[in-house]
Design a protein around this motif. Structure first.
Motif, PDB file in Angstrom:
ATOM      1  N   LEU A 171     -47.695 -40.134  45.470  1.00 24.30           N
ATOM      2  CA  LEU A 171     -47.532 -38.965  46.442  1.00 24.30           C
ATOM      3  C   LEU A 171     -47.881 -37.654  45.601  1.00 24.30           C
ATOM      4  CD1 LEU A 171     -46.974 -37.696  48.930  1.00 24.30           C
ATOM      5  CD2 LEU A 171     -44.485 -37.635  48.313  1.00 24.30           C
ATOM      6  N   LYS A 172     -47.267 -37.847  44.149  1.00 29.78           N
ATOM      7  CA  LYS A 172     -47.525 -36.616  43.698  1.00 29.78           C
ATOM      8  C   LYS A 172     -49.028 -36.510  42.994  1.00 29.78           C
ATOM      9  CE  LYS A 172     -45.325 -34.100  39.739  1.00 29.78           C
ATOM     10  NZ  LYS A 172     -44.382 -33.800  38.934  1.00 29.78           N
ATOM     11  N   ARG A 173     -49.632 -37.703  42.661  1.00 30.21           N
ATOM     12  CA  ARG A 173     -50.837 -37.632  42.390  1.00 30.21           C
ATOM     13  C   ARG A 173     -51.869 -37.031  43.335  1.00 30.21           C
ATOM     14  NH1 ARG A 173     -54.346 -42.852  42.063  1.00 30.21           N
ATOM     15  NH2 ARG A 173     -56.463 -41.967  41.866  1.00 30.21           N
ATOM     16  N   TRP A 174     -51.833 -37.768  44.628  1.00 32.88           N
ATOM     17  CA  TRP A 174     -52.537 -37.447  45.683  1.00 32.88           C
ATOM     18  C   TRP A 174     -52.401 -36.022  45.979  1.00 32.88           C
ATOM     19  CZ3 TRP A 174     -56.876 -39.536  46.717  1.00 32.88           C
ATOM     20  CH2 TRP A 174     -57.285 -41.005  46.233  1.00 32.88           C
ATOM     21  N   ARG A 175     -51.258 -35.618  46.159  1.00 27.94           N
ATOM     22  CA  ARG A 175     -50.698 -34.178  46.381  1.00 27.94           C
ATOM     23  C   ARG A 175     -51.597 -33.210  45.481  1.00 27.94           C
ATOM     24  NH1 ARG A 175     -47.535 -30.364  45.053  1.00 27.94           N
ATOM     25  NH2 ARG A 175     -46.231 -31.627  43.699  1.00 27.94           N
ATOM     26  N   ASN A 176     -51.233 -33.467  44.271  1.00 28.92           N
ATOM     27  CA  ASN A 176     -52.105 -32.701  43.261  1.00 28.92           C
ATOM     28  C   ASN A 176     -53.658 -32.612  43.336  1.00 28.92           C
ATOM     29  OD1 ASN A 176     -49.854 -31.698  42.167  1.00 28.92           O
ATOM     30  ND2 ASN A 176     -49.526 -33.271  40.803  1.00 28.92           N
ATOM     31  N   VAL A 200     -46.211 -43.004  56.610  1.00 32.15           N
ATOM     32  CA  VAL A 200     -47.459 -42.659  57.335  1.00 32.15           C
ATOM     33  C   VAL A 200     -47.628 -41.408  57.571  1.00 32.15           C
ATOM     34  CG1 VAL A 200     -48.338 -43.380  59.489  1.00 32.15           C
ATOM     35  CG2 VAL A 200     -47.259 -45.086  58.302  1.00 32.15           C
ATOM     36  N   LYS A 201     -46.730 -40.432  57.868  1.00 28.76           N
ATOM     37  CA  LYS A 201     -47.346 -39.112  57.979  1.00 28.76           C
ATOM     38  C   LYS A 201     -47.670 -38.390  56.548  1.00 28.76           C
ATOM     39  CE  LYS A 201     -43.539 -38.058  61.436  1.00 28.76           C
ATOM     40  NZ  LYS A 201     -42.402 -37.377  61.778  1.00 28.76           N
ATOM     41  N   LEU A 202     -47.172 -38.766  55.463  1.00 25.88           N
ATOM     42  CA  LEU A 202     -47.768 -38.356  54.347  1.00 25.88           C
ATOM     43  C   LEU A 202     -49.048 -38.897  54.039  1.00 25.88           C
ATOM     44  CD1 LEU A 202     -44.488 -38.591  52.501  1.00 25.88           C
ATOM     45  CD2 LEU A 202     -45.478 -36.251  52.933  1.00 25.88           C
ATOM     46  N   ALA A 203     -49.310 -40.047  54.222  1.00 31.54           N
ATOM     47  CA  ALA A 203     -50.543 -40.712  53.986  1.00 31.54           C
ATOM     48  C   ALA A 203     -51.486 -40.177  54.787  1.00 31.54           C
ATOM     49  CB  ALA A 203     -50.572 -42.160  54.306  1.00 31.54           C
ATOM     50  N   ASP A 204     -51.373 -39.870  56.335  1.00 29.06           N
ATOM     51  CA  ASP A 204     -52.340 -39.143  57.033  1.00 29.06           C
ATOM     52  C   ASP A 204     -52.621 -37.834  56.689  1.00 29.06           C
ATOM     53  OD1 ASP A 204     -52.460 -41.449  58.498  1.00 29.06           O
ATOM     54  OD2 ASP A 204     -51.165 -40.797  59.984  1.00 29.06           O
ATOM     55  N   ALA A 205     -51.462 -36.904  56.315  1.00 24.73           N
ATOM     56  CA  ALA A 205     -51.758 -35.788  55.788  1.00 24.73           C
ATOM     57  C   ALA A 205     -52.629 -35.551  54.482  1.00 24.73           C
ATOM     58  CB  ALA A 205     -50.416 -35.057  55.300  1.00 24.73           C
ATOM     59  N   GLY A 246     -54.866 -37.846  53.912  1.00 27.24           N
ATOM     60  CA  GLY A 246     -56.330 -38.363  53.961  1.00 27.24           C
ATOM     61  C   GLY A 246     -56.493 -39.484  53.261  1.00 27.24           C
ATOM     62  N   VAL A 247     -55.275 -40.265  53.020  1.00 31.36           N
ATOM     63  CA  VAL A 247     -55.407 -41.642  52.341  1.00 31.36           C
ATOM     64  C   VAL A 247     -54.710 -42.615  53.166  1.00 31.36           C
ATOM     65  CG1 VAL A 247     -55.351 -40.664  50.060  1.00 31.36           C
ATOM     66  CG2 VAL A 247     -53.450 -41.343  50.844  1.00 31.36           C
ATOM     67  N   SER A 248     -54.946 -43.861  52.707  1.00 35.04           N
ATOM     68  CA  SER A 248     -54.247 -45.206  53.542  1.00 35.04           C
ATOM     69  C   SER A 248     -52.727 -45.223  53.138  1.00 35.04           C
ATOM     70  CB  SER A 248     -54.924 -46.412  53.781  1.00 35.04           C
ATOM     71  OG  SER A 248     -54.974 -46.920  52.082  1.00 35.04           O
ATOM     72  N   GLU A 302     -51.356 -47.628  40.513  1.00 34.82           N
ATOM     73  CA  GLU A 302     -52.637 -46.757  40.544  1.00 34.82           C
ATOM     74  C   GLU A 302     -53.902 -47.657  40.226  1.00 34.82           C
ATOM     75  OE1 GLU A 302     -52.464 -43.146  38.949  1.00 34.82           O
ATOM     76  OE2 GLU A 302     -50.269 -42.985  39.151  1.00 34.82           O
ATOM     77  N   GLN A 303     -55.199 -46.945  40.561  1.00 28.50           N
ATOM     78  CA  GLN A 303     -56.516 -47.481  40.398  1.00 28.50           C
ATOM     79  C   GLN A 303     -56.630 -47.783  38.932  1.00 28.50           C
ATOM     80  OE1 GLN A 303     -58.482 -48.703  42.662  1.00 28.50           O
ATOM     81  NE2 GLN A 303     -57.286 -48.138  44.376  1.00 28.50           N
TER      82      GLN A 303
END
Length: 190
Positions: free
Chosen positions: A15-20, A56-61, A63-65, A73-74
């Motif tokens: 969450l922190k990674r994708w938000r940043n 799900v709300k956070l993922a949608d916001a 733009g990731v699954s 992590e990848q």
């Protein structure tokens, strides 16, 4: 580490990674997702395990699954996920459960295949178009996955994800039948 702790840590990190990566402040993500700023802080600090709906709300916001938000992590081109690193989403005392085996971000056609490889058998694939991703899960036996000439042993219960735009093959070098499920995500034709 328990399944719940593992899930909480993965979610906090991702969450922190994708938000940043998206450049969202806590307030911006809260507004986009309809989730309180305080809840996002607690999730990012691994102090709470939110509901599936909140996740799900956070993922949608972002733009990731949900898979991307909960997955490890990848890493390198081929990423193996041993059984102990799959993320259990829920379970009941009677034995019901769902487990996120492996996931990736992809657009375009997605194919799901079932493979049976008898001992000594194998199949090779030419490179697919750039952007093609393959995900697989071995349910029986030990699969030998070969990607660009590098061999990877995947015993039953192991999952993997790799880019399919290079030569690759699936082999059964063992004495037991290999059963696996394979998903192929192909980029849309432009």
């Amino acid at each position: 580490m328990s399944d719940l702790d593992q899930l909480t840590q993965s979610l906090a990190r991702n969450l922190k990674r994708w938000r940043n990566e998206r450049g969202f402040t806590l307030d911006a993500l809260a507004a986009r997702a309809g989730v309180s700023r305080g809840m996002i802080i607690q999730i990012e600090q691994a102090r709470t395990n939110p509901s599936v709906g909140t996740t799900v709300k956070l993922a949608d916001a972002l733009g990731v699954s949900i898979t991307t938000l909960l997955d490890y992590e990848q890493g390198p081109q081929v990423r193996l996920v041993p059984p102990g690193q799959a993320v259990r989403m829920w379970s009941t005392s009677t034995g019901s459960q769902t487990t996120l085996l492996v996931g990736t971000e992809a657009r375009g056609p997605l194919e799901l295949w079932s493979y049976t490889l008898m001992p000594g058998d194998g199949t090779a694939s030419d490179p697919h178009p750039d952007g093609t991703t393959e995900l697989l899960h071995v349910t029986e036996g030990t699969l030998t996955l070969v990607v660009e000439g590098e061999e990877h042993a995947l015993p039953a219960g192991t999952s993997a994800v790799f880019e399919g735009n290079v030569p690759h093959a699936y082999r059964n070098d063992g004495e037991r039948t290999v059963q696996m499920t394979l998903a192929v995500s192909i980029p849309p034709v432009r």
